[in-house]
Design a protein around this motif. Structure first.
Motif, PDB file in Angstrom:
ATOM      1  N   TYR A 216       7.869   7.374   8.067  1.00 51.28           N
ATOM      2  CA  TYR A 216       8.842   7.984   7.163  1.00 51.28           C
ATOM      3  C   TYR A 216       9.260   9.334   7.725  1.00 51.28           C
ATOM      4  O   TYR A 216       8.440  10.075   8.272  1.00 51.28           O
ATOM      5  N   GLN A 217      10.545   9.649   7.579  1.00 50.01           N
ATOM      6  CA  GLN A 217      11.034  10.984   7.916  1.00 50.01           C
ATOM      7  C   GLN A 217      11.934  11.477   6.806  1.00 50.01           C
ATOM      8  O   GLN A 217      12.896  10.815   6.423  1.00 50.01           O
ATOM      9  N   ALA A 218      11.604  12.651   6.279  1.00 52.71           N
ATOM     10  CA  ALA A 218      12.398  13.262   5.217  1.00 52.71           C
ATOM     11  C   ALA A 218      13.653  13.907   5.811  1.00 52.71           C
ATOM     12  O   ALA A 218      13.788  14.056   7.025  1.00 52.71           O
ATOM     13  N   GLU A 219      14.554  14.318   4.942  1.00 53.10           N
ATOM     14  CA  GLU A 219      15.760  15.032   5.354  1.00 53.10           C
ATOM     15  C   GLU A 219      15.606  16.511   5.030  1.00 53.10           C
ATOM     16  O   GLU A 219      14.499  17.022   4.991  1.00 53.10           O
ATOM     17  N   GLY A 220      16.716  17.192   4.762  1.00 61.75           N
ATOM     18  CA  GLY A 220      16.669  18.624   4.534  1.00 61.75           C
ATOM     19  C   GLY A 220      16.730  19.011   3.074  1.00 61.75           C
ATOM     20  O   GLY A 220      17.266  20.071   2.731  1.00 61.75           O
ATOM     21  N   ASN A 221      16.215  18.170   2.204  1.00 60.78           N
ATOM     22  CA  ASN A 221      16.215  18.459   0.765  1.00 60.78           C
ATOM     23  C   ASN A 221      14.794  18.319   0.233  1.00 60.78           C
ATOM     24  O   ASN A 221      13.895  17.832   0.913  1.00 60.78           O
ATOM     25  N   GLU A 222      14.595  18.770  -1.010  1.00 59.57           N
ATOM     26  CA  GLU A 222      13.277  18.651  -1.624  1.00 59.57           C
ATOM     27  C   GLU A 222      12.921  17.174  -1.801  1.00 59.57           C
ATOM     28  O   GLU A 222      13.736  16.383  -2.262  1.00 59.57           O
ATOM     29  N   GLU A 223      11.705  16.830  -1.413  1.00 59.65           N
ATOM     30  CA  GLU A 223      11.266  15.443  -1.498  1.00 59.65           C
ATOM     31  C   GLU A 223       9.775  15.357  -1.803  1.00 59.65           C
ATOM     32  O   GLU A 223       8.996  16.228  -1.397  1.00 59.65           O
ATOM     33  N   ILE A 224       9.419  14.294  -2.492  1.00 62.19           N
ATOM     34  CA  ILE A 224       8.035  13.873  -2.619  1.00 62.19           C
ATOM     35  C   ILE A 224       7.959  12.516  -1.940  1.00 62.19           C
ATOM     36  O   ILE A 224       8.704  11.609  -2.288  1.00 62.19           O
ATOM     37  N   PHE A 225       7.104  12.384  -0.944  1.00 61.81           N
ATOM     38  CA  PHE A 225       7.037  11.099  -0.233  1.00 61.81           C
ATOM     39  C   PHE A 225       5.592  10.557  -0.239  1.00 61.81           C
ATOM     40  O   PHE A 225       4.748  10.981   0.523  1.00 61.81           O
ATOM     41  N   PRO A 226       5.340   9.610  -1.152  1.00 57.19           N
ATOM     42  CA  PRO A 226       4.019   8.982  -1.224  1.00 57.19           C
ATOM     43  C   PRO A 226       3.953   7.760  -0.312  1.00 57.19           C
ATOM     44  O   PRO A 226       4.854   6.918  -0.313  1.00 57.19           O
ATOM     45  N   LEU A 227       2.902   7.670   0.469  1.00 58.46           N
ATOM     46  CA  LEU A 227       2.748   6.570   1.418  1.00 58.46           C
ATOM     47  C   LEU A 227       1.319   6.047   1.384  1.00 58.46           C
ATOM     48  O   LEU A 227       0.366   6.829   1.272  1.00 58.46           O
ATOM     49  N   GLU A 228       1.183   4.761   1.485  1.00 53.10           N
ATOM     50  CA  GLU A 228      -0.134   4.143   1.556  1.00 53.10           C
ATOM     51  C   GLU A 228      -0.459   3.831   3.012  1.00 53.10           C
ATOM     52  O   GLU A 228       0.272   3.092   3.674  1.00 53.10           O
ATOM     53  N   LEU A 229      -1.529   4.416   3.522  1.00 50.53           N
ATOM     54  CA  LEU A 229      -1.917   4.244   4.916  1.00 50.53           C
ATOM     55  C   LEU A 229      -3.002   3.184   5.040  1.00 50.53           C
ATOM     56  O   LEU A 229      -3.951   3.160   4.252  1.00 50.53           O
ATOM     57  N   ASN A 230      -2.865   2.340   6.041  1.00 51.07           N
ATOM     58  CA  ASN A 230      -3.863   1.324   6.347  1.00 51.07           C
ATOM     59  C   ASN A 230      -4.693   1.808   7.532  1.00 51.07           C
ATOM     60  O   ASN A 230      -4.278   1.685   8.690  1.00 51.07           O
ATOM     61  N   ILE A 231      -5.865   2.375   7.249  1.00 50.39           N
ATOM     62  CA  ILE A 231      -6.674   2.994   8.292  1.00 50.39           C
ATOM     63  C   ILE A 231      -7.118   1.977   9.340  1.00 50.39           C
ATOM     64  O   ILE A 231      -7.372   2.321  10.493  1.00 50.39           O
ATOM     65  N   GLU A 232      -7.170   0.714   8.960  1.00 47.90           N
ATOM     66  CA  GLU A 232      -7.595  -0.317   9.908  1.00 47.90           C
ATOM     67  C   GLU A 232      -6.656  -0.372  11.114  1.00 47.90           C
ATOM     68  O   GLU A 232      -7.064  -0.766  12.215  1.00 47.90           O
ATOM     69  N   ARG A 233      -5.402   0.037  10.936  1.00 54.26           N
ATOM     70  CA  ARG A 233      -4.470   0.066  12.063  1.00 54.26           C
ATOM     71  C   ARG A 233      -4.957   1.010  13.161  1.00 54.26           C
ATOM     72  O   ARG A 233      -4.771   0.750  14.356  1.00 54.26           O
ATOM     73  N   VAL A 234      -5.581   2.133  12.766  1.00 56.44           N
ATOM     74  CA  VAL A 234      -6.111   3.071  13.749  1.00 56.44           C
ATOM     75  C   VAL A 234      -7.242   2.420  14.523  1.00 56.44           C
ATOM     76  O   VAL A 234      -7.307   2.485  15.763  1.00 56.44           O
ATOM     77  N   ARG A 235      -8.134   1.786  13.794  1.00 52.16           N
ATOM     78  CA  ARG A 235      -9.302   1.197  14.454  1.00 52.16           C
ATOM     79  C   ARG A 235      -8.917   0.067  15.397  1.00 52.16           C
ATOM     80  O   ARG A 235      -9.476  -0.061  16.489  1.00 52.16           O
ATOM     81  N   ARG A 236      -7.945  -0.721  15.009  1.00 49.40           N
ATOM     82  CA  ARG A 236      -7.496  -1.807  15.885  1.00 49.40           C
ATOM     83  C   ARG A 236      -6.778  -1.258  17.113  1.00 49.40           C
ATOM     84  O   ARG A 236      -6.933  -1.771  18.222  1.00 49.40           O
TER      85      ARG A 236
END
Length: 311
Positions: A216-236
């Motif tokens: 995700y990449q925000a723009e130049g305005n106020e934002e709240i960006f909630p994201l769910e991360l899958n840590i297993e991707r790092v381990r793989r």
């Protein structure tokens, strides 16, 4: 391992008045909209802005208020950073607070933005912490990222997610976006970069995965960006390679003894020939400075910093 939800808050930051009450409001809004979020990250110097005269002692009132909010919402909270006054020094310091409202660790920015972030002393310790049952996290602030050794060290210490509050309002923000992607890929980790707005930056917060791709990449305005991360991707990624190709962390491990420039007492004539760390100046003054290059010696001490005064 279960997924883990992080929200970044990209908000306007004032250099004139404290931003703490707005931070509280933004956090309340975030948790009302997204009650499934488990960690919230603000931008660098979000609480009081970018001027060192706001420096205060830690622990103190700001940290106590943030602890109460973390406990209220039962979340991990990284409220950006503030200038910390300690003895006769000022540090750029971030706090990590757990869902019980306890301070888990603190981190002092290792690479202040010299020669512009004047009057700020570098920290000397890396910062990693565990979110039980989820992952090991690392903490880095803004200009730290421009020195690949800092992110690599966090990865070597086991960090799978690196949280990166920043305050960039300069024309090099696009360069930083490429650095975030590169650091995420070569260290095979998530990198969660949160910038501010107005006096706190020009936005464009960015989150990248362990293959360096932008989630995700925000723009130049106020934002709240909630994201769910899958840590297993790092381990793989770390086991099988980036996109099942290169395995940079394993390769680094197997050749770690070959980097002679990092050895104590290393002779670095080219770096020493670059002259002192000062702001660029007009050409006439620069010419005079060049005449003195042969007289230049690197500053003493572990950081090479002698101080520039306060903003």
């Amino acid at each position: 391992m279960r997924p883990f939800a992080i929200a970044g808050i990209q908000m306007k930051v004032s250099a004139v008045t404290p931003n703490v009450e707005m931070m509280k409001l933004k956090l309340d809004i975030t948790m009302n909209l997204y009650p499934w979020v488990e960690m919230v990250v603000f931008s660098e110097l979000c609480g009081y802005g970018p001027l060192t005269h706001t420096a205060t002692h830690i622990p103190g009132d700001f940290e106590h208020q943030m602890q109460a909010l973390a406990k209220k919402h039962n979340i991990w909270l990284l409220p950006g950073s503030i200038f910390e006054k300690h003895d006769d020094k000022i540090y750029n310091t971030a706090t990590v607070i757990n869902p019980d409202g306890e301070v888990v660790t603190r981190y002092r920015k290792m690479f202040p933005f010299y020669p512009y972030e004047v009057g700020v002393t570098p920290g000397s310790h890396y910062c990693v912490f565990d979110v039980p049952g989820v992952a090991k996290f690392g903490l880095s602030i803004c200009y730290d990222m421009w020195f690949p050794e800092t992110i690599r060290t966090l990865a070597v210490m086991g960090a799978e997610v690196i949280l990166h509050p920043t305050m960039t309002g300069t024309i090099d923000r696009d360069i930083e976006l490429s650095i975030v992607r590169a650091m995420a890929a070569v260290n095979q980790c998530y990198l969660f970069d949160v910038n501010g707005l107005e006096s706190g930056g020009n936005g464009k917060s960015i989150v990248c995965g362990p293959d360096g791709r932008v989630i995700y990449q925000a723009e130049g305005n106020e934002e709240i960006f909630p994201l769910e991360l899958n840590i297993e991707r790092v381990r793989r990624s770390r086991e099988y390679g980036v996109l099942r190709l290169g395995q940079p962390l394993k390769s680094f491990r197997d050749h770690i003894g070959q980097f002679n420039i990092y050895q104590p007492g290393a002779h670095l004539p080219y770096l020493n020939s670059l002259g002192p760390l000062i702001k660029p100046t007009k050409m006439e003054a620069l010419a005079k400075l060049k005449m003195k290059e042969n007289e230049y010696e690197p500053p003493s001490g572990p950081t090479g910093y002698k101080g520039f005064g306060e903003l």
